[in-house]
Design a protein around this motif. Structure first.
Motif, mmCIF file in Angstrom:
data_model
loop_
_atom_site.group_PDB
_atom_site.id
_atom_site.type_symbol
_atom_site.label_atom_id
_atom_site.label_comp_id
_atom_site.label_asym_id
_atom_site.label_seq_id
_atom_site.Cartn_x
_atom_site.Cartn_y
_atom_site.Cartn_z
ATOM 1 N N SER A 411 0.846 -1.192 0.000
ATOM 2 C CA SER A 411 0.000 0.000 0.000
ATOM 3 C C SER A 411 0.883 1.245 0.000
ATOM 4 O O SER A 411 2.092 1.170 0.252
ATOM 5 N N PRO A 412 0.287 2.424 -0.267
ATOM 6 C CA PRO A 412 1.056 3.671 -0.195
ATOM 7 C C PRO A 412 1.203 4.193 1.230
ATOM 8 O O PRO A 412 1.605 5.339 1.429
ATOM 9 N N ALA A 413 0.892 3.370 2.228
ATOM 10 C CA ALA A 413 0.862 3.850 3.612
ATOM 11 C C ALA A 413 2.240 4.302 4.096
ATOM 12 O O ALA A 413 2.362 5.325 4.773
ATOM 13 N N TYR A 414 3.278 3.541 3.760
ATOM 14 C CA TYR A 414 4.614 3.901 4.242
ATOM 15 C C TYR A 414 5.051 5.259 3.695
ATOM 16 O O TYR A 414 5.575 6.109 4.423
ATOM 17 N N GLU A 415 4.834 5.462 2.402
ATOM 18 C CA GLU A 415 5.258 6.715 1.776
ATOM 19 C C GLU A 415 4.468 7.900 2.320
ATOM 20 O O GLU A 415 5.050 8.921 2.703
ATOM 21 N N SER A 416 3.144 7.768 2.376
ATOM 22 C CA SER A 416 2.328 8.886 2.847
ATOM 23 C C SER A 416 2.586 9.186 4.315
ATOM 24 O O SER A 416 2.620 10.346 4.732
ATOM 25 N N PHE A 417 2.790 8.133 5.117
ATOM 26 C CA PHE A 417 3.087 8.336 6.536
ATOM 27 C C PHE A 417 4.439 9.032 6.718
ATOM 28 O O PHE A 417 4.583 9.924 7.556
#
Length: 480
Positions: A411-417
């Motif tokens: 998911s894009p969670a790591y980048e957005s976080f």
């Protein structure tokens, strides 16, 4: 270095060596204890609890009852070692924050907004809501019923969003403002936060797997004994890169020097702001006179990273090495802070403490399950659980839960976080807002901060519901 003391270098060295021994004992407990593994307890927290038990607060009290006078004042460690430990958190927190962004490219504001809009709205909702809930409880219940200071209302954000490091770093400020027990209460709040955050987070991850709310969840990965034990037995990651030739200077030495320079830049900025305040508005209100060094040390690190990016020197700063230095400082800080925690402060304020802690937990759970799905339409659980973990403990807690929810980083969670942290951290969770809140309340009362945080909360809710939330699918597709 130590206030009003003449401790020998040998005593300081012994205190540091004992912290290392406590860390090794903590590792052994984590590896051997299924309870510690199921709760994903950090070794530093385990070691801190052991030190607390063996110190004057627990063993010392028992020794007093039994008439063993040599153990009363300092437990098995001695009072001089405890004196060293009590000073370490205030020093090491600047190291932790100075290294926060060093080695990471600073994104442009336009790209940051595009990638982290929903994430930032959610993070601000968590943090501003903790202030609003805490200040409302202080005004309506805690001050009139328990006769405590209004500064009590800031403990949720300092302990939950800030974690043990921020709680320890803010302790001298609270003492100077007349809230002598604030540091111990903030540390206790941080302990409650990280424990409840991990427990609730693990439950939430399994709930999301059963209900199909996660697109990436691998429940079997969460039962990996390697993760539970907290060890790497295979696929060992690198702890850092050599960015300078060892015959010239060791890479670790250079990185420590960069952190030192960031702290000195922060001290220069803080001194300049304090001088400006004394010149312009100190007769009305003083804020920077009581702001601790660590949020300015963080800005010093950002300045150095921007200079490195612009001059082409960024490859010399290795993020992995910075994380190792930061991790060493944070682990040492937590063990020392927990070892010197005052149980009396919690016992004397148990009623208001329990009310605040319960309210903070309920607010964070509400934001995760009720608001995150409406703020973030795609991968809401993966992106929401990271912010939930951070809002209950520290960034490491958020990343732990995110790793459980998205072990393969699909998911894009790591980048957005990560991008959200660059905008969020300078203000909340140990940033300028956290640092200024206590002196702000002490000098102006609880209502100005309550109003400001309420307005900020409303703005984050509006942006989350009606703007970023409706665009989150586009953002995910554009950044994946």
């Amino acid at each position: 270095m130590m206030k009003g003391s003449s401790l020998s270098p040998a005593t300081v060295a012994l205190a540091l060596l004992l912290l290392g021994i406590l860390a090794l004992i903590g590792i052994l407990v984590r590896v051997r204890s299924k309870t510690a593994q199921n709760l994903f307890l950090p070794v530093s927290l385990i070691a801190g609890f052991i030190a607390l038990i063996l110190g004057p607060q627990v063993l010392g009290r028992v020794a007093g009852w039994l008439g063993w006078d040599p153990l009363v004042e300092g437990g098995i460690f001695g009072s001089e070692v405890l004196s060293v430990w009590s000073e370490l958190p205030g020093l090491l927190i600047s190291v932790v924050f100075a290294a926060l962004f060093l080695g990471s490219p600073i994104p442009s504001p336009k790209r940051a907004v595009k990638l982290l809009g929903p994430q930032l709205s959610l993070g601000v909702t968590f943090a501003a809501g903790q202030y609003v809930i805490g200040m409302l409880l202080a005004v309506l219940i805690l001050v009139p019923v328990f006769n405590v200071t209004p500064m009590f209302g800031a403990l949720i954000e300092i302990g939950f969003e800030g974690g043990h490091g921020t709680a320890a770093g803010m302790a001298p400020v609270m003492t100077e403002m007349g809230f002598e027990e604030g540091g111990d209460l903030a540390l206790a709040m941080a302990t409650v936060g990280i424990l409840s955050g991990v427990i609730i987070g693990v439950i939430a991850v399994n709930w999301a797997a059963r209900r199909g709310h996660s697109k990436t969840l691998d429940v079997k990965a969460n039962r990996d004994p390697e993760i539970a034990a907290g060890l790497y037995r295979r696929d060992l990651p690198s702890g850092g890169l050599q960015t300078i030739r060892s015959e010239s200077l060791d890479t670790l030495t250079m990185h420590i020097g960069i952190i030192a320079l960031a702290i000195l830049i922060g001290q220069g900025m803080l001194s300049a702001l304090q001088a400006l305040e004394q010149w312009l508005w100190a007769d009305i209100i003083e804020i920077f006179a009581y702001v601790p060094l660590f949020p300015l040390a963080m800005l010093g690190g950002v300045i150095l990273q921007l200079i490195a990016d612009k001059t082409g020197l960024a490859p010399l700063i290795d993020r992995g090495t910075m994380e190792r230095i930061q991790g060493l400082a944070l682990d040492t800080l937590i063990i020392a802070a927990m070892a010197t925690l005052s149980i009396d402060a919690i016992a004397n304020n148990l009623g208001p403490f329990v009310i605040l802690a319960a309210a903070g937990i309920l607010w964070n759970v509400f934001v995760l399950f009720a608001l995150a799905p409406r703020f973030i339409q795609s991968f809401w659980f993966e992106r929401g659980i990271a912010d939930f973990g951070q809002s209950m403990g520290v960034t490491a807690t958020g990343l732990l839960l995110l790793r459980m929810a998205d072990p393969k980083q699909e998911s894009p969670a790591y980048e957005s976080f990560g991008y959200k942290q660059l905008v969020f951290e300078p203000f909340f969770g140990g940033g300028l807002v956290t640092a200024a809140a206590i002196p702000f309340i002490a000098q102006l009362g609880p209502y100005p901060l309550l109003i400001v945080m309420a307005v900020l909360l409303v703005l984050s809710l509006i942006s989350g519901f009606f703007y970023f939330g409706k665009r989150s699918t586009f953002v995910v597709e554009g950044s994946a």
